[in-house]
Design a protein around this motif. Structure first.
Motif, PDB file in Angstrom:
ATOM      1  N   ALA A   1       0.838  -1.210   0.000  1.00 44.93           N
ATOM      2  CA  ALA A   1       0.000   0.000   0.000  1.00 44.93           C
ATOM      3  C   ALA A   1       0.866   1.250   0.000  1.00 44.93           C
ATOM      4  O   ALA A   1       0.571   2.223  -0.702  1.00 44.93           O
ATOM      5  CB  ALA A   1      -0.932  -0.012   1.211  1.00 44.93           C
ATOM      6  N   LYS A   2       1.939   1.227   0.774  1.00 50.48           N
ATOM      7  CA  LYS A   2       2.837   2.380   0.823  1.00 50.48           C
ATOM      8  C   LYS A   2       3.457   2.638  -0.552  1.00 50.48           C
ATOM      9  O   LYS A   2       3.506   3.790  -1.012  1.00 50.48           O
ATOM     10  CB  LYS A   2       3.935   2.134   1.856  1.00 50.48           C
ATOM     11  N   LEU A   3       3.908   1.577  -1.201  1.00 54.60           N
ATOM     12  CA  LEU A   3       4.498   1.741  -2.530  1.00 54.60           C
ATOM     13  C   LEU A   3       3.473   2.271  -3.530  1.00 54.60           C
ATOM     14  O   LEU A   3       3.791   3.133  -4.364  1.00 54.60           O
ATOM     15  CB  LEU A   3       5.076   0.411  -3.017  1.00 54.60           C
ATOM     16  N   GLU A   4       2.253   1.785  -3.434  1.00 58.62           N
ATOM     17  CA  GLU A   4       1.206   2.251  -4.343  1.00 58.62           C
ATOM     18  C   GLU A   4       0.865   3.718  -4.084  1.00 58.62           C
ATOM     19  O   GLU A   4       0.689   4.501  -5.025  1.00 58.62           O
ATOM     20  CB  GLU A   4      -0.050   1.386  -4.178  1.00 58.62           C
ATOM     21  N   ILE A   5       0.807   4.096  -2.823  1.00 63.82           N
ATOM     22  CA  ILE A   5       0.529   5.496  -2.487  1.00 63.82           C
ATOM     23  C   ILE A   5       1.656   6.399  -2.988  1.00 63.82           C
ATOM     24  O   ILE A   5       1.413   7.482  -3.524  1.00 63.82           O
ATOM     25  CB  ILE A   5       0.310   5.656  -0.965  1.00 63.82           C
ATOM     26  N   GLU A   6       2.895   5.945  -2.807  1.00 68.79           N
ATOM     27  CA  GLU A   6       4.030   6.726  -3.304  1.00 68.79           C
ATOM     28  C   GLU A   6       3.967   6.878  -4.822  1.00 68.79           C
ATOM     29  O   GLU A   6       4.221   7.965  -5.357  1.00 68.79           O
ATOM     30  CB  GLU A   6       5.352   6.078  -2.887  1.00 68.79           C
ATOM     31  N   ALA A   7       3.616   5.792  -5.533  1.00 64.99           N
ATOM     32  CA  ALA A   7       3.513   5.863  -7.000  1.00 64.99           C
ATOM     33  C   ALA A   7       2.393   6.811  -7.407  1.00 64.99           C
ATOM     34  O   ALA A   7       2.555   7.609  -8.349  1.00 64.99           O
ATOM     35  CB  ALA A   7       3.264   4.466  -7.568  1.00 64.99           C
ATOM     36  N   LEU A   8       1.260   6.768  -6.695  1.00 64.63           N
ATOM     37  CA  LEU A   8       0.156   7.682  -6.999  1.00 64.63           C
ATOM     38  C   LEU A   8       0.540   9.133  -6.717  1.00 64.63           C
ATOM     39  O   LEU A   8       0.181  10.034  -7.478  1.00 64.63           O
ATOM     40  CB  LEU A   8      -1.087   7.296  -6.187  1.00 64.63           C
ATOM     41  N   THR A   9       1.273   9.345  -5.651  1.00 63.39           N
ATOM     42  CA  THR A   9       1.720  10.700  -5.316  1.00 63.39           C
ATOM     43  C   THR A   9       2.633  11.244  -6.410  1.00 63.39           C
ATOM     44  O   THR A   9       2.496  12.399  -6.829  1.00 63.39           O
ATOM     45  CB  THR A   9       2.452  10.691  -3.952  1.00 63.39           C
ATOM     46  N   ILE A  10       3.545  10.409  -6.883  1.00 65.45           N
ATOM     47  CA  ILE A  10       4.448  10.831  -7.964  1.00 65.45           C
ATOM     48  C   ILE A  10       3.637  11.152  -9.217  1.00 65.45           C
ATOM     49  O   ILE A  10       3.862  12.175  -9.876  1.00 65.45           O
ATOM     50  CB  ILE A  10       5.506   9.742  -8.237  1.00 65.45           C
ATOM     51  N   LYS A  11       2.672  10.301  -9.546  1.00 69.17           N
ATOM     52  CA  LYS A  11       1.839  10.524 -10.729  1.00 69.17           C
ATOM     53  C   LYS A  11       1.039  11.818 -10.602  1.00 69.17           C
ATOM     54  O   LYS A  11       0.953  12.607 -11.551  1.00 69.17           O
ATOM     55  CB  LYS A  11       0.899   9.321 -10.931  1.00 69.17           C
ATOM     56  N   LEU A  12       0.453  12.054  -9.416  1.00 71.44           N
ATOM     57  CA  LEU A  12      -0.305  13.293  -9.199  1.00 71.44           C
ATOM     58  C   LEU A  12       0.602  14.512  -9.306  1.00 71.44           C
ATOM     59  O   LEU A  12       0.207  15.543  -9.881  1.00 71.44           O
ATOM     60  CB  LEU A  12      -0.995  13.266  -7.833  1.00 71.44           C
TER      61      LEU A  12
END
Length: 136
Positions: free
Chosen positions: A105-116
């Motif tokens: 979940a942390k990795l996915e949130i980090e990837a979403l943050t980078i994308k945003l």
């Protein structure tokens, strides 16, 4: 169709017959049903031996009943301990699965943050380009 098993289902499949039996015995002995049935049987045992006219198979002070309880306790204790050890194993597996879920979940949130952030930067770049064109 893909069948994804969770950590608990995988763990249950690895249990031997003895492990499953020990879990069942521990679960049964730790229930009100067991306590009630045992209480009824002990009451019947004692009652029949007190009021029996001819055949007292275990006269007061019920030494045979004490032997039965001692034998039951001698076997119940290690069986319950085996079940507790397996519960510790299950808890450890669940904690590991929860930890892995948190990492994912942390990795996915980090990837979403980078994308945003990338989307925001792209929007700002377009806005700046539009403003520069309007100035010209």
């Amino acid at each position: 169709m893909i069948n994804h098993k969770n950590w608990h289902e995988k763990h249950v499949e690895t249990l031997s017959f003895g492990s499953r039996l020990a879990d069942s015995v521990a679960k049964g002995m730790g229930s009100w049903k067991f306590i009630i049935i045992q209480t009824i049987l002990v009451g019947l045992w004692m009652g029949l031996n007190v009021i029996a006219y001819v055949s007292h198979w275990d006269v007061y002070p019920f030494i045979l009943l004490n032997l039965v309880f001692s034998t039951q306790a001698a076997y119940a204790a290690p069986i319950i301990m085996m079940a507790q050890n397996r519960q510790n194993d299950r808890d450890r597996l669940q904690a590991q699965a929860d930890y892995q879920t948190n990492i994912d979940a942390k990795l996915e949130i980090e990837a979403l943050t980078i994308k945003l952030n990338q989307l925001e930067v792209e929007k700002l770049d377009k806005i700046i380009a539009m403003l520069e064109e309007m100035k010209k």
